[in-house]
Design an enzyme around this catalytic site. Structure first.
Site, short mmCIF file in Angstrom:
data_model
loop_
_atom_site.label_atom_id
_atom_site.label_comp_id
_atom_site.label_asym_id
_atom_site.label_seq_id
_atom_site.Cartn_x
_atom_site.Cartn_y
_atom_site.Cartn_z
N GLY A 1 0.88 -1.17 0.00
CA GLY A 1 0.00 0.00 0.00
C GLY A 1 0.91 1.21 0.00
N LEU B 1 3.48 2.38 2.59
CA LEU B 1 4.89 2.13 2.93
C LEU B 1 5.51 1.06 2.04
CD1 LEU B 1 7.23 2.79 4.86
CD2 LEU B 1 6.47 0.85 6.26
N GLY B 2 4.78 -0.03 1.81
CA GLY B 2 5.33 -1.12 1.03
C GLY B 2 5.65 -0.71 -0.41
N LYS C 1 -1.23 -3.56 7.49
CA LYS C 1 -1.61 -3.01 8.78
C LYS C 1 -1.65 -4.16 9.80
CE LYS C 1 -2.18 1.44 8.16
NZ LYS C 1 -3.33 2.18 7.74
N ALA D 1 4.88 7.77 3.81
CA ALA D 1 4.40 7.36 2.48
C ALA D 1 2.88 7.40 2.43
CB ALA D 1 4.88 5.95 2.18
N LYS E 1 9.80 3.32 19.45
CA LYS E 1 8.86 3.68 18.36
C LYS E 1 7.42 3.58 18.87
CE LYS E 1 7.99 4.81 14.02
NZ LYS E 1 7.54 4.09 12.88
N ASN F 1 0.73 16.22 12.95
CA ASN F 1 1.59 15.76 14.05
C ASN F 1 2.16 16.91 14.88
OD1 ASN F 1 1.07 13.28 12.98
ND2 ASN F 1 3.18 12.84 12.32
N ASN G 1 2.87 16.26 8.84
CA ASN G 1 2.29 14.97 8.41
C ASN G 1 0.96 14.69 9.09
OD1 ASN G 1 4.67 14.48 7.09
ND2 ASN G 1 4.95 12.44 7.93
#
Ligand code: NDP
Ligand code: KPL
Length: 301
Positions: free
Chosen positions: A9, A11-12, A75, A124, A180, A198, A247
């Site tokens: 999607g 990121l990939g 996800k 992304a 993270k 953000n 973002n």
């Protein structure tokens, strides 16, 4: 290297697209029908902070594939299904670049291949079939999921770096995953519930909520045997909010698109681990409850 990206999607597609530049690697994207068709017909376009036009293989069928490495970018709610499909294939290593906790355990429980842990701070968004925008430059970190050195992680790290991705190989992945987690626990639900960028997390009352949430996460990390100080967790959260100020967080994007969020694997994970250890995490509990209420009201859970 032969590389499968499972769940291409946002990121990939970005990571797969960057790895496919100059045909450096033989990349196969496992994607939904519209995206896979567009990539097969016209290739994949990367735009925004980075630009490329590449021709990876694209398929909708993630079963019985073989490659040196499979990168998982679905996800968190789809990790178990991804693991089931990947278990029908053959890989030297499987790497999760997902947010949230528990993904590596789910993958390792279903797969014979060694599972590596990873984080990605690139931004992304898949804009349309065949097109992904890089909304922020970042870094990929890979390593053994239990910590320590790993030849496989070194190999995957070298592969990413050779393709021009900013990459680090780390021997302290448990700590990095918790750090993270503190970042996402502090930023994601606040930005989703308040519908703000953000950077707004750093303002007025929101910053106190985000700091308490990150501190609670660090306390639970320590109770789980991971050496993450309150100070480092808060500093990491504030640094990411600053660096990604413009973002829309992934949870805010999910809420806007009326999709189920990753709350269970982020703040919900903190609450679950705290409950097991008798710790109080009121900020994480409140944020989890609010996001889950929103999901329930829309029939998403
Ligand atoms: N986007 C970003 O900037 C960043 C994302 N992350 C993390 O990376 C992970 C992925 O996020 P993101 O890329 O934004 O999410 P997306 O929803 O954009 O991408 C996941 C894709 O995988 C697809 N998918 C799920 N199951 C399958 C399957 N069985 N076969 C084929 N395709 C499948 C989904 O389709 P469908 O929607 O139809 O189910 C979707 O297109 C998350 O954990 C996120 O938190 C981390 C850092 C940055
Ligand atoms: C780092 C951050 C907060 C960037 O938006 C992210 O990982 C997300 O949105 O899920």
């Amino acid at each position: 290297m032969e590389i499968v990206v499972f769940g291409a999607g946002s990121l990939g597609s970005l990571v797969g697209g960057l790895l496919a530049r100059e045909r450096a690697h033989d990349v196969t994207l496992v994607a939904r029908r519209d995206h896979a068709d567009a990539v097969r017909e016209s290739g994949l376009r990367v735009e925004g902070e980075l630009e490329a036009r590449v021709d990876p293989t694209a398929t909708t069928d993630g079963r019985e594939l073989a490659a040196d490495v499979a990168i998982v970018t679905v996800k968190t709610a789809d990790t178990a299904a991804a693991a089931e499909a990947l278990a029908t294939g053959s890989f030297d290593a499987v790497l999760s670049l997902q947010n949230g906790m528990g993904n590596e355990e789910t993958l390792a429980g279903a797969l014979d291949a060694p599972v590596l842990a990873g984080t990605a701070s690139y931004g992304a968004i898949r804009r349309e079939p065949g097109v992904v925008e890089c909304t922020g430059l970042g870094e990929v970190v890979v390593g053994a999921r239990g910590g320590g050195s790993s030849h496989l992680a070194d190999r995957v790290g070298r592969t990413f770096a050779a393709a021009g991705l900013e990459t680090a190989v780390a021997d302290d992945m448990p700590r990095r995953l918790w750090e993270k987690l503190a970042v996402n626990a502090g930023i994601n639900p606040i930005t989703a519930l308040a519908d703000v960028d953000n950077g707004a997390v750093l303002e007025r009352a929101a910053i106190e909520v985000a700091r308490v949430t990150a501190r609670e996460t660090a306390r639970v990390a320590r109770a789980c045997g991971v050496d993450l100080s309150d100070r480092d967790a808060v500093a990491a959260m504030e640094a990411v909010a600053t660096d990604t100020a413009a973002n829309a967080s992934s949870m805010r994007q999910d809420v806007r698109a009326e999709r189920r969020t990753e709350i269970d694997a982020i703040n919900g994970y903190v609450v679950d681990r705290a409950d097991e250890r008798g710790l109080e995490v009121p900020a994480n509990r409140t944020l989890t409850a609010l996001v889950r209420s929103w999901e329930r009201a829309r029939g998403l859970r």
